[in-house]
Design a protein around this motif. Structure first.
Motif, PDB file in Angstrom:
ATOM      1  N   ALA A  56       0.850  -1.193   0.000  1.00  0.00           N
ATOM      2  CA  ALA A  56       0.000   0.000   0.000  1.00  0.00           C
ATOM      3  C   ALA A  56       0.879   1.234   0.000  1.00  0.00           C
ATOM      4  O   ALA A  56       1.944   1.252   0.617  1.00  0.00           O
ATOM      5  N   ASP A  57       0.391   2.263  -0.690  1.00  0.00           N
ATOM      6  CA  ASP A  57       1.099   3.534  -0.719  1.00  0.00           C
ATOM      7  C   ASP A  57       0.605   4.389   0.450  1.00  0.00           C
ATOM      8  O   ASP A  57      -0.539   4.854   0.448  1.00  0.00           O
ATOM      9  N   VAL A  58       1.469   4.579   1.448  1.00  0.00           N
ATOM     10  CA  VAL A  58       1.081   5.333   2.646  1.00  0.00           C
ATOM     11  C   VAL A  58       1.753   6.706   2.672  1.00  0.00           C
ATOM     12  O   VAL A  58       1.724   7.391   3.690  1.00  0.00           O
ATOM     13  N   SER A  59       2.365   7.095   1.540  1.00  0.00           N
ATOM     14  CA  SER A  59       3.123   8.345   1.521  1.00  0.00           C
ATOM     15  C   SER A  59       2.248   9.556   1.802  1.00  0.00           C
ATOM     16  O   SER A  59       2.694  10.511   2.449  1.00  0.00           O
ATOM     17  N   ALA A  60       0.985   9.539   1.329  1.00  0.00           N
ATOM     18  CA  ALA A  60       0.106  10.690   1.555  1.00  0.00           C
ATOM     19  C   ALA A  60      -0.192  10.870   3.039  1.00  0.00           C
ATOM     20  O   ALA A  60      -0.144  11.981   3.586  1.00  0.00           O
ATOM     21  N   ALA A  61      -0.501   9.766   3.710  1.00  0.00           N
ATOM     22  CA  ALA A  61      -0.806   9.840   5.144  1.00  0.00           C
ATOM     23  C   ALA A  61       0.427  10.223   5.945  1.00  0.00           C
ATOM     24  O   ALA A  61       0.355  11.025   6.890  1.00  0.00           O
ATOM     25  N   VAL A  62       1.579   9.659   5.563  1.00  0.00           N
ATOM     26  CA  VAL A  62       2.817   9.942   6.298  1.00  0.00           C
ATOM     27  C   VAL A  62       3.266  11.379   6.064  1.00  0.00           C
ATOM     28  O   VAL A  62       3.861  12.006   6.941  1.00  0.00           O
ATOM     29  N   SER A 101      12.571   6.312  25.768  1.00  0.00           N
ATOM     30  CA  SER A 101      11.909   7.402  25.035  1.00  0.00           C
ATOM     31  C   SER A 101      11.270   6.890  23.754  1.00  0.00           C
ATOM     32  O   SER A 101      10.151   7.294  23.393  1.00  0.00           O
ATOM     33  N   THR A 102      11.958   5.996  23.051  1.00  0.00           N
ATOM     34  CA  THR A 102      11.428   5.452  21.798  1.00  0.00           C
ATOM     35  C   THR A 102      10.182   4.607  22.057  1.00  0.00           C
ATOM     36  O   THR A 102       9.186   4.698  21.320  1.00  0.00           O
ATOM     37  N   LEU A 103      10.215   3.791  23.107  1.00  0.00           N
ATOM     38  CA  LEU A 103       9.046   2.972  23.438  1.00  0.00           C
ATOM     39  C   LEU A 103       7.862   3.840  23.844  1.00  0.00           C
ATOM     40  O   LEU A 103       6.705   3.557  23.472  1.00  0.00           O
ATOM     41  N   ILE A 104       8.125   4.890  24.590  1.00  0.00           N
ATOM     42  CA  ILE A 104       7.047   5.801  24.994  1.00  0.00           C
ATOM     43  C   ILE A 104       6.488   6.542  23.779  1.00  0.00           C
ATOM     44  O   ILE A 104       5.269   6.716  23.641  1.00  0.00           O
ATOM     45  N   ALA A 105       7.385   6.986  22.882  1.00  0.00           N
ATOM     46  CA  ALA A 105       6.927   7.656  21.662  1.00  0.00           C
ATOM     47  C   ALA A 105       6.044   6.724  20.833  1.00  0.00           C
ATOM     48  O   ALA A 105       5.001   7.141  20.295  1.00  0.00           O
ATOM     49  N   ALA A 106       6.433   5.449  20.728  1.00  0.00           N
ATOM     50  CA  ALA A 106       5.624   4.482  19.984  1.00  0.00           C
ATOM     51  C   ALA A 106       4.254   4.299  20.638  1.00  0.00           C
ATOM     52  O   ALA A 106       3.217   4.245  19.955  1.00  0.00           O
ATOM     53  N   ALA A 107       4.255   4.218  21.965  1.00  0.00           N
ATOM     54  CA  ALA A 107       2.988   4.071  22.684  1.00  0.00           C
ATOM     55  C   ALA A 107       2.101   5.288  22.484  1.00  0.00           C
ATOM     56  O   ALA A 107       0.877   5.164  22.277  1.00  0.00           O
ATOM     57  N   LEU A 108       2.670   6.481  22.525  1.00  0.00           N
ATOM     58  CA  LEU A 108       1.891   7.702  22.337  1.00  0.00           C
ATOM     59  C   LEU A 108       1.311   7.782  20.931  1.00  0.00           C
ATOM     60  O   LEU A 108       0.155   8.204  20.744  1.00  0.00           O
ATOM     61  N   VAL A 109       2.088   7.389  19.922  1.00  0.00           N
ATOM     62  CA  VAL A 109       1.586   7.389  18.545  1.00  0.00           C
ATOM     63  C   VAL A 109       0.431   6.403  18.404  1.00  0.00           C
ATOM     64  O   VAL A 109      -0.614   6.712  17.797  1.00  0.00           O
ATOM     65  N   GLY A 110       0.597   5.197  18.980  1.00  0.00           N
ATOM     66  CA  GLY A 110      -0.468   4.205  18.897  1.00  0.00           C
ATOM     67  C   GLY A 110      -1.739   4.651  19.577  1.00  0.00           C
ATOM     68  O   GLY A 110      -2.839   4.532  19.014  1.00  0.00           O
ATOM     69  N   VAL A 111      -1.611   5.186  20.783  1.00  0.00           N
ATOM     70  CA  VAL A 111      -2.789   5.657  21.519  1.00  0.00           C
ATOM     71  C   VAL A 111      -3.416   6.855  20.816  1.00  0.00           C
ATOM     72  O   VAL A 111      -4.651   6.974  20.714  1.00  0.00           O
ATOM     73  N   GLY A 112      -2.560   7.773  20.312  1.00  0.00           N
ATOM     74  CA  GLY A 112      -3.076   8.947  19.619  1.00  0.00           C
ATOM     75  C   GLY A 112      -3.857   8.589  18.381  1.00  0.00           C
ATOM     76  O   GLY A 112      -4.925   9.167  18.103  1.00  0.00           O
ATOM     77  N   CYS A 113      -3.352   7.635  17.593  1.00  0.00           N
ATOM     78  CA  CYS A 113      -4.076   7.203  16.395  1.00  0.00           C
ATOM     79  C   CYS A 113      -5.418   6.563  16.749  1.00  0.00           C
ATOM     80  O   CYS A 113      -6.420   6.741  16.036  1.00  0.00           O
ATOM     81  N   ILE A 115      -7.287   7.202  19.503  1.00  0.00           N
ATOM     82  CA  ILE A 115      -8.213   8.218  20.010  1.00  0.00           C
ATOM     83  C   ILE A 115      -8.725   9.110  18.875  1.00  0.00           C
ATOM     84  O   ILE A 115      -9.922   9.432  18.798  1.00  0.00           O
ATOM     85  N   LEU A 116      -7.821   9.505  17.978  1.00  0.00           N
ATOM     86  CA  LEU A 116      -8.193  10.403  16.874  1.00  0.00           C
ATOM     87  C   LEU A 116      -8.763   9.647  15.674  1.00  0.00           C
ATOM     88  O   LEU A 116      -9.166  10.273  14.680  1.00  0.00           O
ATOM     89  N   LYS A 117      -8.776   8.312  15.757  1.00  0.00           N
ATOM     90  CA  LYS A 117      -9.256   7.464  14.667  1.00  0.00           C
ATOM     91  C   LYS A 117      -8.506   7.754  13.365  1.00  0.00           C
ATOM     92  O   LYS A 117      -9.093   7.788  12.275  1.00  0.00           O
ATOM     93  N   ALA A 118      -7.199   7.988  13.530  1.00  0.00           N
ATOM     94  CA  ALA A 118      -6.358   8.262  12.367  1.00  0.00           C
ATOM     95  C   ALA A 118      -5.983   6.952  11.687  1.00  0.00           C
ATOM     96  O   ALA A 118      -5.641   5.961  12.346  1.00  0.00           O
ATOM     97  N   GLU A 119      -6.016   6.922  10.381  1.00  0.00           N
ATOM     98  CA  GLU A 119      -5.734   5.717   9.617  1.00  0.00           C
ATOM     99  C   GLU A 119      -4.240   5.675   9.266  1.00  0.00           C
ATOM    100  O   GLU A 119      -3.830   5.968   8.140  1.00  0.00           O
TER     101      GLU A 119
END
Length: 485
Positions: A56-62, A101-113, A115-119
């Motif tokens: 899949a092309d995810v460049s637009a979302a990224v 820090s990296t593990l926390i950043a990953a957790a925050l991205v996962g939780v944020g997506c 909550i915001l229902k980001a694809e």
């Protein structure tokens, strides 16, 4: 003139390296580069590299989420102290902070997506964080190696003033001189008012009295001051000095009279405003537990199978040379003083043992850690075997049997053990090893005193992580042949 005095004469006019202030910025740029590169690789991996069944092309979302992820990631690294000047250069704290820090950043991205229902593509998420964490750690490791190399060449160093009694000053100066990669350049010392010496035994010049610390620190251009035993008469005096120096960007370090203790055994607990240093018991008892023994059995068994062709080649070369015995079995002293038969490929003439006493007399050496660089007893194939430590490989059978360990102090013969003092007898608390800390730190190029110090450090501060590190460094020491004879 002493080594320290010569060093001071060459550098007394120098100022503390201004490049040190750029270390955090360098680490930040390195992390930004790695995170950006991993983001691009993750986008391509999701689409082009065939990692997934449904590309899949995810460049637009990224393109929208990527900058926010990178900025948040770097912010977490900053908030968790991954760019503090104190973490660069030594210890594991830097790597722990980057990992957490990296593990926390990953957790925050996962939780944020969520909550915001980001694809956001789960494949992209796994790739970017799975790639970035080991690369961030590798980048910090390379940055540290570069820093150590520069410091050994005399660059990127702190100018240090040591305050304390002459004996305590020499104790700290000796460690800082030995561990040049720490980047501390001793420019002088401060002694108590009653002391009238102009130079310590190691040659550190006395620049003033301890109660004149602030003025002498500023005059000498030092950016770090170590306070050792006997420096000041009271806690109030120490507090006043700290207050005076806080306006001059000078780092204050309190150095207790304790050396060769690993950071894992040291804990600082403030009690009623008094920082108490707790030192955990030595770890030598842990080095005898089932985990290390299992590691030894599995590791030695695998290495025996892997090195079978090399065993055959070595045995053939020894036998063809003089038709003598292939193996040399010598009684060594193991754990708790128990003797055992230590196996080696024979590298010397058949009557080598009978020649030891005469060679010691000619060289004026004692039996303890007796070594010769150009030993006349060594045969032609023996030199090759020793150069690459092939002669030690039969000791894998000793490891498998339980007489030895893969990692530990080298086993010695009875006449050497008889010369042990109380400190050296601690080597017998653990199984002797095929390789050890002093072997990967220079082998026979080290003095006997330094080899003993490293062995005792290993015994008192054992850890499985240290064993794995020594095992990895052993391959470099063997292939470089440094100190092998």
């Amino acid at each position: 003139m002493s080594i320290l005095s010569e060093q001071r004469a060459r550098t007394v006019s120098a100022t503390p390296s201004r490049s040190l202030r750029y270390l955090p910025a360098s680490a930040f740029l390195l992390d930004l580069t790695i995170i950006s590169a991993c983001t691009v690789i993750a986008v391509l991996g999701r689409k082009e590299f065939g990692f997934f069944d449904n590309p899949a092309d995810v460049s637009a979302a990224v393109a929208v989420a990527g900058p926010f992820i990178a900025a948040g990631w770097l912010l977490v690294l900053l908030l968790f102290g991954a760019y503090d000047k104190s973490v660069f250069g030594d210890g594991t704290d830097e790597f722990k902070r980057v990992t957490n820090s990296t593990l926390i950043a990953a957790a925050l991205v996962g939780v944020g997506c969520y909550i915001l229902k980001a694809e956001l593509s789960r494949g992209f998420f796994v790739l970017v964080f799975g790639l970035a964490l080991p690369l961030l750690l590798l980048g910090r490791g390379l940055l540290r190696r570069t820093l150590h190399s520069a410091r050994r060449r005399g660059a990127l160093r702190h100018r240090v003033l040591i305050a304390g009694s002459p004996s305590h000053v020499d104790e700290i100066a000796g460690v800082l001189q030995r561990e040049s990669w720490l980047g501390y350049q001793v420019v002088g010392c401060l002694t108590p008012a009653h002391d009238v010496t102009e130079e310590t035994r190691l040659g550190v010049p006395v620049l003033g009295n301890s109660d004149e610390a602030t003025s002498v620190v500023l005059d000498s251009g030092a950016d770090v001051v170590f306070f050792a035993g006997g420096a000041l008469s009271s806690a109030n005096q120490m507090r006043k000095v700290v207050w005076d120096l806080e306006h001059h960007d000078v780092q204050v370090v309190v150095a207790p009279s304790v050396t060769d203790i690993s950071s894992e055994r040291v804990r600082v607990r403030p009690v009623g405003g008094l920082p108490l240093i707790h030192i955990d018991p030595p770890a030598w008892s842990d080095a005898s537990r089932w985990g290390k023994r299992t590691f030894d059995m599995v590791g030695s068994g695998g290495l025996i199978l892997a090195f079978t062709p090399l065993f055959l080649i070595a045995a053939l070369r020894i036998w063809v040379f003089d038709r003598g015995p292939i193996f040399f079995r010598q009684t060594r002293i193991g754990k708790d003083g128990q003797p055992f038969g230590c196996f080696k490929f024979r590298t010397m003439v058949v009557n080598a043992e009978a020649m030891v006493a005469k060679l010691q007399e000619e060289l004026g050496q004692s039996a303890l850690l007796f070594k010769m660089k150009d030993d006349p007893r060594i045969t032609k194939p023996g030199r090759w075997l020793r150069r690459f430590s092939v002669d030690e490989l039969p000791q894998l059978f000793n490891v498998f049997r339980g007489d030895m360990s893969l990692i530990g102090p080298r086993p010695q013969v009875a006449r050497e053990v008889e010369l042990y003092d109380n400190a050296m007898s601690r080597r017998l608390h653990v199984r002797p090893g095929m390789t050890g800390l002093w072997q990967v730190s220079g082998r026979n190029d080290l003095s006997p005193e330094e080899a003993i110090r490293l062995d005792l450090y290993y015994v008192d501060n054992w850890s499985m992580v240290q064993d794995l590190s020594i095992l990895a460094r052993t391959f470099g020491a063997v292939f470089s042949s440094r100190g092998a004879y």
